[in-house]
Design a protein around this motif. Structure first.
Motif, PDB file in Angstrom:
ATOM      1  N   LEU A  22       0.833  -1.207   0.000  1.00 53.57           N
ATOM      2  CA  LEU A  22       0.000   0.000   0.000  1.00 53.57           C
ATOM      3  C   LEU A  22       0.865   1.253   0.000  1.00 53.57           C
ATOM      4  N   ALA A  23       1.890   1.265   0.828  1.00 54.93           N
ATOM      5  CA  ALA A  23       2.755   2.449   0.921  1.00 54.93           C
ATOM      6  C   ALA A  23       3.525   2.666  -0.376  1.00 54.93           C
ATOM      7  N   ALA A  37      -5.565  13.798  -7.323  1.00 62.72           N
ATOM      8  CA  ALA A  37      -6.242  13.065  -8.395  1.00 62.72           C
ATOM      9  C   ALA A  37      -6.349  11.572  -8.096  1.00 62.72           C
ATOM     10  N   THR A  38      -5.572  11.090  -7.138  1.00 61.71           N
ATOM     11  CA  THR A  38      -5.582   9.661  -6.804  1.00 61.71           C
ATOM     12  C   THR A  38      -6.514   9.418  -5.622  1.00 61.71           C
ATOM     13  N   THR A  39      -7.507   8.586  -5.820  1.00 59.86           N
ATOM     14  CA  THR A  39      -8.465   8.294  -4.757  1.00 59.86           C
ATOM     15  C   THR A  39      -8.045   7.026  -3.998  1.00 59.86           C
ATOM     16  N   LEU A  40      -8.666   6.820  -2.845  1.00 64.15           N
ATOM     17  CA  LEU A  40      -8.418   5.582  -2.118  1.00 64.15           C
ATOM     18  C   LEU A  40      -8.883   4.373  -2.923  1.00 64.15           C
ATOM     19  N   ASP A  41      -9.964   4.542  -3.691  1.00 63.13           N
ATOM     20  CA  ASP A  41     -10.421   3.456  -4.556  1.00 63.13           C
ATOM     21  C   ASP A  41      -9.342   3.093  -5.569  1.00 63.13           C
ATOM     22  N   ALA A  46      -5.389  -0.844  -7.239  1.00 68.33           N
ATOM     23  CA  ALA A  46      -4.040  -1.137  -7.727  1.00 68.33           C
ATOM     24  C   ALA A  46      -3.369  -2.228  -6.895  1.00 68.33           C
ATOM     25  N   VAL A  47      -3.643  -2.245  -5.596  1.00 72.08           N
ATOM     26  CA  VAL A  47      -3.036  -3.248  -4.712  1.00 72.08           C
ATOM     27  C   VAL A  47      -3.915  -4.491  -4.601  1.00 72.08           C
ATOM     28  N   GLU A  48      -5.166  -4.372  -5.081  1.00 68.79           N
ATOM     29  CA  GLU A  48      -6.132  -5.464  -5.029  1.00 68.79           C
ATOM     30  C   GLU A  48      -6.488  -5.833  -3.591  1.00 68.79           C
ATOM     31  N   VAL A  49      -6.819  -4.796  -2.819  1.00 66.25           N
ATOM     32  CA  VAL A  49      -7.308  -5.003  -1.455  1.00 66.25           C
ATOM     33  C   VAL A  49      -8.572  -4.169  -1.273  1.00 66.25           C
ATOM     34  N   SER A  50      -9.323  -4.473  -0.235  1.00 66.10           N
ATOM     35  CA  SER A  50     -10.536  -3.714   0.056  1.00 66.10           C
ATOM     36  C   SER A  50     -10.193  -2.465   0.863  1.00 66.10           C
ATOM     37  N   LYS A  51     -11.147  -1.534   0.904  1.00 71.96           N
ATOM     38  CA  LYS A  51     -10.950  -0.358   1.746  1.00 71.96           C
ATOM     39  C   LYS A  51     -10.846  -0.762   3.216  1.00 71.96           C
ATOM     40  N   ARG A  52     -11.563  -1.791   3.585  1.00 67.47           N
ATOM     41  CA  ARG A  52     -11.491  -2.272   4.966  1.00 67.47           C
ATOM     42  C   ARG A  52     -10.056  -2.680   5.305  1.00 67.47           C
ATOM     43  N   THR A  53      -9.399  -3.370   4.366  1.00 70.52           N
ATOM     44  CA  THR A  53      -8.002  -3.758   4.575  1.00 70.52           C
ATOM     45  C   THR A  53      -7.111  -2.524   4.654  1.00 70.52           C
ATOM     46  N   PHE A  54      -7.392  -1.545   3.786  1.00 67.91           N
ATOM     47  CA  PHE A  54      -6.612  -0.309   3.841  1.00 67.91           C
ATOM     48  C   PHE A  54      -6.694   0.320   5.225  1.00 67.91           C
ATOM     49  N   PHE A  55      -7.896   0.460   5.740  1.00 64.30           N
ATOM     50  CA  PHE A  55      -8.069   1.141   7.020  1.00 64.30           C
ATOM     51  C   PHE A  55      -7.596   0.297   8.216  1.00 64.30           C
ATOM     52  N   ARG A  56      -7.324  -0.961   8.003  1.00 66.45           N
ATOM     53  CA  ARG A  56      -6.680  -1.755   9.054  1.00 66.45           C
ATOM     54  C   ARG A  56      -5.191  -1.428   9.127  1.00 66.45           C
ATOM     55  N   ASN A  57      -4.664  -0.838   8.058  1.00 68.54           N
ATOM     56  CA  ASN A  57      -3.236  -0.530   7.999  1.00 68.54           C
ATOM     57  C   ASN A  57      -2.927   0.958   8.133  1.00 68.54           C
ATOM     58  N   TYR A  58      -3.773   1.791   7.575  1.00 60.12           N
ATOM     59  CA  TYR A  58      -3.543   3.240   7.586  1.00 60.12           C
ATOM     60  C   TYR A  58      -4.848   3.971   7.866  1.00 60.12           C
TER      61      TYR A  58
END
Length: 206
Positions: A22-23, A37-41, A46-58
């Protein structure tokens, strides 16, 4: 933080690899496509993870953009908590910083430089960086004051930590302005040179 993950449990290895992916991807997308211009979506796709996974990390876009900063200071606070510190406090804090810088993964220099350059260009990241700096300063004061055997006046403790943080920022900004030339060795040298200037700076004429 070592690149060798073999000693970690499988679950922890997967989590750390996702966090790194992700980083890394965030820095690439923010640099190539623009931060706003780059969204969380976009990042999650691009990393092929869910937003839930993102928010578990950042916690946010700002958080992942400046992950190199939090990686350094999380490791630093852990080091300070684990090590016995002797002698002048500011020198002990600097030596802990040298040790932490030396232990960061081999790619940290590049990520830190990219994060610093992004921060200089994006107001939201500048504000986040300042807020994170305040949080880290507060955490460091608490870490030092909470150590058994520490006997230092609160005002002097806070001044020492503030001076330490200011010296680090001065050195890291100089390194960034030089385009990260010389890598981590040059950054470490700038840190040492900057700390050596503190006595003269405190007695400089107006």
């Amino acid at each position: 933080m070592s690149d060798d993950l073999r000693d970690l449990p499988l679950r922890e290895r997967k989590k750390l690899r996702t966090r790194r992916a992700l980083a890394e991807t965030a820095l690439r997308l923010f640099t190539e496509c623009g931060y706003d211009a780059t969204t969380l979506d976009d990042l999650c796709d691009a990393v092929e993870v869910s937003k839930r996974t993102f928010f578990r990390n950042y916690r946010s876009k700002e958080d992942v953009a400046l992950a190199a900063d939090s990686d350094l200071w999380s490791a630093y606070l852990d080091y300070v908590a684990a090590q016995e510190m002797n002698g002048p406090l500011i020198e002990a804090l600097r030596m802990a910083l040298d040790a932490t810088l030396g232990a960061m993964d081999l790619d940290w220099d590049r990520r830190f430089l990219a994060a610093r350059e992004l921060s200089e260009a994006v107001p939201a990241l500048q504000a986040h960086s300042l807020g994170y700096c305040q949080d880290t300063t507060r955490a460091l004061v608490e870490a030092v004051s909470g150590r058994s055997g520490t006997d230092i006046d609160e005002v002097r403790l806070r001044l020492t930590v503030e001076i330490f943080v200011a010296a680090w920022r001065t050195a890291s900004l100089r390194w960034t302005a030089q385009g990260g030339h010389g890598g981590r060795e040059a950054l470490t040298k700038l840190v040492e040179e900057t700390f050596a200037e503190i006595p003269a700076a405190l007695t400089s004429s107006a």
